[in-house]
Design a protein around this motif. Structure first.
Motif, short mmCIF file in Angstrom:
data_model
loop_
_atom_site.label_atom_id
_atom_site.label_comp_id
_atom_site.label_asym_id
_atom_site.label_seq_id
_atom_site.Cartn_x
_atom_site.Cartn_y
_atom_site.Cartn_z
N PRO A 11 -6.88 -5.75 -1.45
CA PRO A 11 -5.48 -6.31 -1.26
C PRO A 11 -5.17 -7.21 -0.41
CG PRO A 11 -5.81 -4.19 -0.09
CD PRO A 11 -7.01 -4.61 -0.48
N GLN A 12 -4.42 -8.21 -0.58
CA GLN A 12 -3.88 -9.26 0.70
C GLN A 12 -2.99 -8.71 1.63
OE1 GLN A 12 -5.65 -11.94 1.26
NE2 GLN A 12 -6.72 -10.88 -0.24
N GLU A 13 -2.14 -7.48 1.24
CA GLU A 13 -1.11 -7.02 1.71
C GLU A 13 -1.08 -5.28 1.35
OE1 GLU A 13 2.89 -7.22 3.49
OE2 GLU A 13 1.18 -8.43 3.67
N PRO A 14 -0.72 -4.52 2.38
CA PRO A 14 -0.51 -3.19 1.95
C PRO A 14 0.33 -3.06 0.60
CG PRO A 14 -0.12 -3.40 4.23
CD PRO A 14 -0.33 -4.84 3.64
N THR A 15 -0.31 -2.55 -0.55
CA THR A 15 0.38 -2.31 -1.64
C THR A 15 1.41 -1.83 -1.51
OG1 THR A 15 0.19 -1.80 -3.90
CG2 THR A 15 -0.81 -0.42 -2.48
N HIS A 147 -9.32 2.61 4.83
CA HIS A 147 -7.94 2.61 4.38
C HIS A 147 -7.86 1.79 3.04
CE1 HIS A 147 -6.18 4.20 8.11
NE2 HIS A 147 -7.17 3.97 8.60
N SER A 148 -8.82 1.09 2.61
CA SER A 148 -8.86 0.30 1.26
C SER A 148 -9.30 1.00 0.32
CB SER A 148 -9.46 -0.91 1.38
OG SER A 148 -11.12 -0.55 1.85
N ARG A 153 -5.22 4.36 -0.72
CA ARG A 153 -4.29 3.10 -0.96
C ARG A 153 -2.99 3.81 -2.29
NH1 ARG A 153 -5.93 -1.93 -3.60
NH2 ARG A 153 -3.89 -2.18 -3.45
N ASP A 171 9.68 -2.51 8.87
CA ASP A 171 8.55 -3.21 8.16
C ASP A 171 7.72 -1.73 7.59
OD1 ASP A 171 6.13 -4.18 7.61
OD2 ASP A 171 6.06 -5.26 9.76
N PRO A 173 5.49 -1.20 5.23
CA PRO A 173 4.03 -0.98 5.34
C PRO A 173 3.30 -0.33 6.51
CG PRO A 173 4.41 -3.09 4.16
CD PRO A 173 5.58 -2.59 4.84
N LEU A 174 4.05 -0.71 7.66
CA LEU A 174 3.59 -0.30 9.04
C LEU A 174 3.71 0.96 9.21
CD1 LEU A 174 3.19 -3.49 11.09
CD2 LEU A 174 1.48 -2.51 9.92
N LEU A 175 5.33 1.49 9.09
CA LEU A 175 5.83 2.72 9.22
C LEU A 175 4.68 3.55 8.22
CD1 LEU A 175 9.52 2.68 9.74
CD2 LEU A 175 7.85 2.79 11.41
N GLN A 177 1.92 3.41 7.36
CA GLN A 177 0.62 3.91 7.90
C GLN A 177 0.70 4.56 9.02
OE1 GLN A 177 -2.02 2.99 6.50
NE2 GLN A 177 -1.85 1.18 5.09
N ALA A 178 1.69 4.66 9.63
CA ALA A 178 1.89 5.41 10.85
C ALA A 178 2.01 6.87 10.36
CB ALA A 178 2.94 5.17 11.98
N ALA B 178 0.48 11.35 16.37
CA ALA B 178 1.13 10.03 15.23
C ALA B 178 1.08 8.57 15.81
CB ALA B 178 2.58 10.59 14.79
N TYR B 182 -1.71 4.90 14.71
CA TYR B 182 -1.16 3.85 14.50
C TYR B 182 -2.16 2.59 15.11
CZ TYR B 182 1.49 -0.48 14.15
OH TYR B 182 2.12 -1.79 13.85
N LEU B 187 -7.61 1.40 11.29
CA LEU B 187 -6.47 0.95 10.37
C LEU B 187 -6.01 -0.73 11.07
CD1 LEU B 187 -3.73 1.26 8.97
CD2 LEU B 187 -2.69 2.34 11.20
N TYR B 190 -8.24 -2.62 8.88
CA TYR B 190 -7.69 -2.96 7.57
C TYR B 190 -6.42 -3.66 7.46
CZ TYR B 190 -4.91 -1.86 3.49
OH TYR B 190 -4.32 -1.82 2.06
N ASP B 194 -8.40 -7.03 5.90
CA ASP B 194 -8.40 -6.90 4.68
C ASP B 194 -6.69 -7.42 4.44
OD1 ASP B 194 -10.55 -5.76 4.65
OD2 ASP B 194 -9.97 -3.78 4.20
N CYS B 195 -5.77 -7.10 5.20
CA CYS B 195 -4.41 -7.57 4.67
C CYS B 195 -4.00 -8.72 5.52
CB CYS B 195 -3.44 -6.48 4.99
SG CYS B 195 -3.96 -4.89 4.32
N LEU B 209 7.89 1.68 16.25
CA LEU B 209 7.45 2.95 15.83
C LEU B 209 7.72 3.76 17.29
CD1 LEU B 209 5.90 4.90 14.35
CD2 LEU B 209 3.63 4.14 15.44
#
Lengths: 219, 219
Positions: A11-15, A147-148, A153, A171, A173-175, A177-178, B178, B182, B187, B190, B194-195, B209
Motif C-alpha cells: 500500500p502507499q497509504e494505510p488502507t 503491518h503489511s 491490514r 488522522d 490511520p494513525l489513531l 494503528q495506536a 497503548a 505507536y 510500525l 510500515y 511502506d506508506c 494521541l
C-alpha cells in the motif's frame, strides 16, 4: 511456520478500505465438493474446540481425527500436516471475524454507532487472541512485514473506517494503528502470561482507550 | 542477530519503576581504561554518523575505522565483528536516551509537566527509530519476549510513571502500552517505508494521541 495467505501489493497509504481476506480453501480448491467442504468445516470446528480446551499444543492430527470421529488419514489428506492444519485454523477464525465485522449483527457488524462498534471489535479480537495466542504468535510475520500482512491490514482498515466515522477531523490511520497496537498478540501474551492480567482487565483497558481516543463514553 | 543484554527476571505486573539498562560495555569491562573508553566512544560516534548518513548498510568495520581515523584492527578488537558493533551502537543510543530521560534537561528529563514529558519522549523515540530503524528491526526479540525485553520494559516503565502522574485514576500500565505500541519500530517501518509518511506526520500523530489519552492539550 509461515502464513498461507498470498502476497499482497504494497500500500502507499494505510488502507481506508478493508482488505478482504482471500480464503485459503477457496483459492486452492474452487470446486471443493459440498461433502468435502462440510468435512473440512467439521474438522476445523473440532480443532477449534481442542484449542479452547487444551491450547494449541492439544491440536494434533490424531486428536482432531478422534474429536471429529474420522480416520487420521482424512485429516492428513485435508491439511497435509500439522502446520497446514494450524494455518487453516487461523484462517478459519480470521474469516469468521471478517464475516462478523462485514455482515454480522451489531455492534460488531454494521448498524451500531462507530464507538460501540470499536468497543465490540476490540473485545472480539482480544477474545480471539486469548483463544489462539500460541497460533497467532507462531504465525506472526517478521517485523518488516507485520503491518503489511493482509489479515492485519484488513483489521486496521476496518478500525480506520470506524475512527474516521467517529472523529472525522483526526488522522484516522494513525489513531487506528495506536488502537491496533493494543491488540497485538505479543502484547496480549505479555500482559496475560508474563503479568498475569485477566482478560477482563484488558477488555476494560480497551474500552477506556476507545473512549479517550474518540472522546466519548461507551454505553 | 540476538540482543546483548542479560536476561531479566519475569515481571508479575508491568513495572512502575523504570528498569535501568545494564550497560554492555560496563558489564563486560568494568576496568575499561580511560583511553580505551574514549576510543570506544569515538568509534561509536563515527558509527552513529555513518548510520545517519548511509543507513545501517553503511556501517561496516572498514567504514567505521576510516571515519574514526583508526586502523581496522582496532575496530575488530573493540567489537569482535559487525554484529557486535551494531549491538554496541544500539546499546549506546538506548543509554543516551535513558540518561536524557532520567537526568537530562526538561521536557525530556525531569522538571516539566508529565504531558509535555510524554510529548518529548515520543518525539525522541520516533527520531531514534527513524535513525536506527534497520538495527532496531534486526535486534527485535521474538514475539513472546518483545515486551519483557529490558530496554522495552525501561521505556514502558517510564511512560507508565508519566501516565500515572498525568491521569492518576487511569489504568496506567495499559494506557502506557497503548502509547508504546505507536512507537514500535515495526510500525514506524510500515508507516515511513511502506506508506511513505514523513516523520513529521508521525510526530503530530503522537502529540494527538497523548492529548487524547490524557485528555489535555500540549503547548
Amino acid at each position: 511456520m509461515s502464513a498461507s495467505l498470498p502476497p499482497f501489493p504494497k500500500p502507499q497509504e494505510p488502507t481506508d478500505e478493508p482488505v478482504l481476506l482471500e480464503l485459503s480453501a477457496g483459492a486452492d480448491e474452487p470446486c471443493l465438493r459440498a461433502d468435502a467442504a462440510r468435512n473440512r468445516a467439521r474438522l476445523l470446528e473440532a480443532a477449534t474446540r481442542l484449542v479452547a480446551e487444551h491450547g494449541a499444543a492439544g491440536v494434533t492430527m490424531e486428536a482432531v481425527a478422534a474429536a471429529a470421529s474420522v480416520g487420521k488419514g482424512t485429516v492428513f489428506r485435508r491439511f497435509g500436516d500439522r502446520t497446514g492444519l494450524l494455518m487453516a485454523l487461523l484462517d478459519h477464525s480470521a474469516q469468521q471475524l471478517q464475516a462478523a465485522l462485514l455482515s454480522g449483527p451489531p455492534p460488531l457488524g454494521p448498524g451500531a454507532p462507530p464507538a460501540e462498534r470499536l468497543g465490540a471489535f476490540g473485545r472480539a479480537v482480544l477474545r480471539q487472541s486469548v483463544d489462539h495466542l500460541e497460533l497467532q504468535l507462531a504465525a506472526q510475520p517478521e517485523p518488516t512485514r507485520r503491518h503489511s500482512f493482509p489479515p492485519q491490514r484488513f483489521l486496521s482498515g476496518h478500525v480506520t473506517l470506524l475512527v474516521r466515522q467517529a472523529v472525522p477531523d483526526a488522522d484516522a490511520p494513525l489513531l487506528a494503528q495506536a488502537l491496533m497496537g493494543y491488540l497485538d498478540p505479543a502484547l496480549v501474551h505479555y500482559l496475560t502470561k508474563d503479568c498475569g492480567m485477566p482478560l477482563e482487565r484488558l477488555e476494560s483497558g480497551w474500552n477506556d482507550l476507545v473512549e479517550r481516543l474518540i472522546r466519548t463514553e461507551l454505553p
